[in-house]
Structure formats: structure tokens, C-alpha cells
Motif scaffolding. Structure first.
Motif: not given
Length: 499
Positions: A380-382, A395-396, A483-488
Motif C-alpha cells: 500500500w505504501a509503495v 518513490w521511483l 525497475p520494480v517501482l517503474l513496473a508498479l
């Protein structure tokens, strides 16, 4: 007075001074009371009309009591004016009954009556309550258009054949109403309670945007004087089998969904808004926060309002003094069912809000294992459960900025890697080193190199630059997280535009 007439009874245009009593009267021929004037009560309790009866354009200034009457022939109350309560309780209408343009200044009571043939209620106006509790409509094809300034009660009523109900009312009570065939409800201003209603065949409820107009025999617009303008709302679907229910342009902001059967098969068409979250900025433990708007269940709003830690703004939500608030354990399946209903209808953006609500209930459920709640809290936070692109992008950007600072301060060497001396007994090169004073490490050239490392990390590539030991670990972490943050973020955008 017990009255009996073996032939026709003619009372048209008669003025009845005082109470007129025809209780237990038997009219074997036709009975005519057209344009009759009753200055006080009119009593016809347990009377029997063996043939046709007409009360068209009559006026009753007192109580009109037609309880337990049997009308075996056709019946007319067209244009009749009832100045006080009119009771047709336990009455049996064996032939066609017409209440077109009748006006009830008080309540209209039809409780436990039986309509064995067709009945008409065109342009009927009730200024009090219209009560049809436990009425049996065996062959009624249409009710209305009619207007009721207060409550139209169809509690426990039975509709044996297909029916269309058109009404402008403030409140429509359909608790335990039984539709044994298809039905279409077209409503204005109404708040509808469908608790425990039985739907054997498809039933549709739609909001009528324009006043009802009847053109048959030159009639006009339904009189809605005294009705408060309001959107058509459904207040409860508890106990209803929603597999046969279609709602069109209905306000669901106060609707209780918990306890609905086959909720995942409910069809919503047009604009059907649910409850909204508080608007604007609020403080949570001193930190300013803003609730992202989404479709919300009234039950969740009530639960949040009732919590001891309720945030500012929830007090504007639906009245918390209603039923006992349900816990997140009971609300998560409701959100899940609505999400499936929207997904089956190919409405992915609409389903996203219900997925968010489901995850919120799981995160706040005290029965959920703490490890799962921690992961859900992190999710939820991210990124707002993969549905809040701005949060993930924020975040990214923060991660990229932190990586650039770490690279400039610790990761980019100013001394290149050199081979070990021949006597060291080690093959390879020494790690690059950083010797510059800390303030001198933050230069434009080093920022450019750090940005190159970060950009490559976002797309999961190595920059190929020599890095210190701290720099290598920083690059590894950024290549995993960014990359995970970009994907989200991309997932959140896709969830809002996918059809």
C-alpha cells in the motif's frame, strides 16, 4: 344501515350529508356512485358488488372504508377525491379496477387486498402513504405512473405476472416483495429498500430523468407537487439474489451490500455512484494526508466513522447511527464479489476500486496474520496496491535521487583500478578508490556519471562504469528496486485505462 339491491343502484351526483353507511350491503346489479358527494365518512365494509361499480369523480370528505369488500365486476374510481384515509384492506378485486387520476389527500390503504384481474393507477396521486403490504397482484401488468409524497410500501406484495412499475415517490419499501415474473421499475426521487426481496426472474430498476407523461386518452403529466427532488437511491440489497437484478443510473452511496446473494452477478449500467471518501487534506499523527478518491462501500464508510481513530472528514459520511458496523473480515468478500462483477462486465477500471477496497479490508483485518499485514502495508505504501501511479512514481524519483547522491558521495571512484604488483601474488586489479574530500565529490561531472548509472539501473542494465565497493552494492540495490517501482507505476496506469 344494511343495504340490499337486487337491481341496479343509482346514486350518481347524490349528496350524502353525514356518515353514509353501506356496510355489508349487497349490490346484485350495477352500482353507480359517479360524482357523488360524501360530506363525511363513507362506509362500505364487507359489501358485495356482484356486477360493475362506478365511483368516478366522486368526493369523500371523511374516511372512505372499503375494507373486506368484494368487487366481482369492473370497478371505477377514476378521478375520485379522498380527503382523508381510504382503506381497501382485505378487499378482493375480481375484475378490472381503475384508479386513474384518483387523489388521496391522506393515506391509501390496500393492505392484503387481492387483484385477480388487471388494475390501472394512471396519474394517481397519494399525498400520504400508499400501502400495498402483502397485496397479491395476479394479472396486473402496470402500476402507475403514480405519485406518492411519502412512502409507497410494497412490503410482502406478490406479483404473479410481468409488471412495470412507474412511480415518483420519496421512499419505496420492497422488503420481502416477491416477483414471480419479470419486472421493470422506473422511478423518480425514490429511496428503495429491497431487503429480502425475492426475484425469480430479471428485475430492472432505472432512474427516470424526466417527469412521467401519459398520452392515453389525452391525459398529461404526473403531478409531482410536494415531492423533494433527489436521485433515485437503493438503500439495501441484503438478502436479495442479485443474479436477476439490473440497476441503471442508481445512486448506491448509501446501499448495504453485505448479505447479498450472487453479488458477483449484479449488473450496473449507466452512472451508479457509490460512497465517496472525505475530500481535501487531513492530518494523520500530525502529518498532512489526502484520501485518494475511489468507489467505496457504505459499510466501509460506516466502519471507519465508528472507529475510535476515525480520521477527520469521515464524520461527513453516511449516518453511523444505523446498523452495527461490519468488520473488515465481512467486507472483504463483498468487495471481491463486486470486483468480479465489474471484471465480468469488462470494466477493468471500475473493478480496480473494488480491488483496492478488498486489499484495504485485508490490511485492516485483525484476523490477518501479521506478516501478511506487513506485506500488504508495504504494498500500500509503495504503490497503493499497484493502483496509484503517482505514488509509485514518487518513490521511483526518490530512489533515483538517493542513488545519485550515494553514487556521487560513495560510489564513483577518482582513482582507476590498477593491477596488483607482481610480488603481491594476486591476479587482477585493485578496487577503484575514492580519495577526494567529501565536499569535492559533488560536481557536475560526477552528477552526470551518477545519472548514467541510475538511468541504466531503472531499465535493469549495468552502466559498465568502474565503481567502488559501496557503489557496486548501491547499483545492485537500485537495479532491483527501481525497475520494480517503474513496473508498479505502469501497472497502475494500465489498470485505469484497460478495457
Amino acid at each position: 344501515m344494511k343495504y340490499s339491491a337486487s337491481t341496479g343502484a343509482q346514486f350518481s351526483n347524490v349528496n350524502f350529508d353525514g356518515t353514509a353507511e353501506f356496510n355489508e350491503a349487497v349490490f346484485e346489479g350495477e352500482a353507480w356512485f359517479g360524482a357523488a358527494h360524501f360530506t363525511s365518512d363513507a362506509g362500505f365494509r364487507e359489501a358485495v358488488f356482484a356486477r360493475g361499480a362506478s365511483f368516478d369523480w366522486a368526493t369523500v370528505h371523511g374516511h372512505a372504508l372499503f375494507s373486506a369488500v368484494v368487487f366481482k365486476g369492473s370497478l371505477g374510481f377514476r378521478g375520485t377525491r379522498f380527503a382523508d384515509t381510504a382503506s381497501f384492506r382485505w378487499t378482493v378485486f375480481e375484475d378490472h379496477a381503475a384508479f386513474d387520476e384518483a387523489v388521496f389527500d391522506g393515506d391509501a390503504e390496500f393492505n392484503e387486498a387481492v387483484f385477480r384481474s388487471n388494475a390501472q393507477f394512471l396519474l394517481m396521486v397519494v399525498k400520504g402513504d400508499a400501502n400495498f403490504r402483502r397485496v397479491v397482484f395476479e394479472h396486473v401488468a402496470q402500476i402507475g405512473p403514480l405519485a406518492c409524497r411519502q412512502k409507497l410500501r410494497l412490503t410482502g406484495a406478490v406479483f404473479s405476472t410481468a409488471v412495470t412499475i412507474e412511480a415518483a415517490v420519496q421512499h419505496l419499501d420492497c422488503q420481502r416483495t416477491h416477483w414471480a415474473s419479470t419486472a421493470a421499475l422506473r422511478l423518480r426521487h425514490a429511496s428503495v429498500d429491497l431487503t429480502d426481496a425475492v426475484l425469480e426472474y430479471p428485475v430492472s430498476i432505472a432512474a427516470q430523468t424526466t417527469p412521467f407523461i401519459v398520452t392515453w386518452h389525452g391525459r398529461g403529466v404526473l403531478d409531482e407537487d410536494g415531492l423533494k427532488k433527489a436521485p433515485v437511491r437503493v438503500l439495501s440489497l441484503r438478502g436479495v439474489d442479485a443474479a436477476h437484478l439490473v440497476l441503471s443510473d442508481i445512486d448506491l452511496s448509501a446501499c448495504r451490500f453485505a448479505g447479498t446473494v450472487h453479488l458477483d452477478q449484479l449488473r450496473l449500467e449507466g452512472h451508479c455512484p457509490l460512497a465517496a471518501l472525505p475530500h481535501g487534506w487531513h492530518r494523520r499523527r500530525g502529518v498532512p494526508v489526502r484520501w485518494t478518491q475511489r468507489q467505496t462501500l457504505a459499510e466501509e464508510v460506516q466502519w471507519r466513522t465508528a472507529r475510535a481513530t476515525a480520521r477527520s472528514g469521515w464524520i461527513l459520511a453516511p449516518d453511523p447511527r444505523g446498523p452495527v458496523p461490519l468488520e473488515p473480515t465481512a467486507l472483504a468478500p463483498v468487495y471481491r464479489a463486486l470486483r468480479k462483477a465489474f471484471e465480468d462486465a469488462k470494466n477493468e477500471p471500475g473493478a480496480a476500486d473494488f480491488y483496492y477496497g478488498e486489499m484495504e479490508m485485508r490490511r485492516n483485518d485483525r484476523h490477518t496474520p501479521w506478516a501478511e499485514r506487513f506485506l500488504l502495508g508495504l504494498y500500500w505504501a509503495v504503490s497503493g496496491y499497484g493502483l496509484r501511479a503517482t505514488r509509485a512514481l514518487g518513490w521511483l524519483l526518490a530512489a533515483m535521487a538517493a542513488t545519485i547522491v550515494l553514487m556521487m558521495g560513495l560510489g564513483l571512484p577518482d582513482t582507476p583500478a590498477r593491477p596488483y604488483s607482481p610480488g603481491a601474488g594476486v591476479i587482477g586489479k585493485q578496487d577503484p578508490r575514492l580519495h577526494a574530500a567529501f565536499p569535492d565529490r559533488f560536481t557536475g561531472a560526477r552528477a552526470h556519471k551518477a545519472a548514467d548509472v541510475v538511468i541504466n539501473s531503472v531499465v535493469f542494465r549495468s552502466s559498465g562504469q568502474d565503481l567502488t565497493t559501496a557503489g557496486r552494492y548501491t547499483e545492485m540495490a537500485s537495479r532491483l528496486a527501481e525497475p520494480v517501482l517503474l513496473a508498479l507505476a505502469l501497472l497502475a496506469v494500465r489498470g485505469r485505462v484497460k478495457r
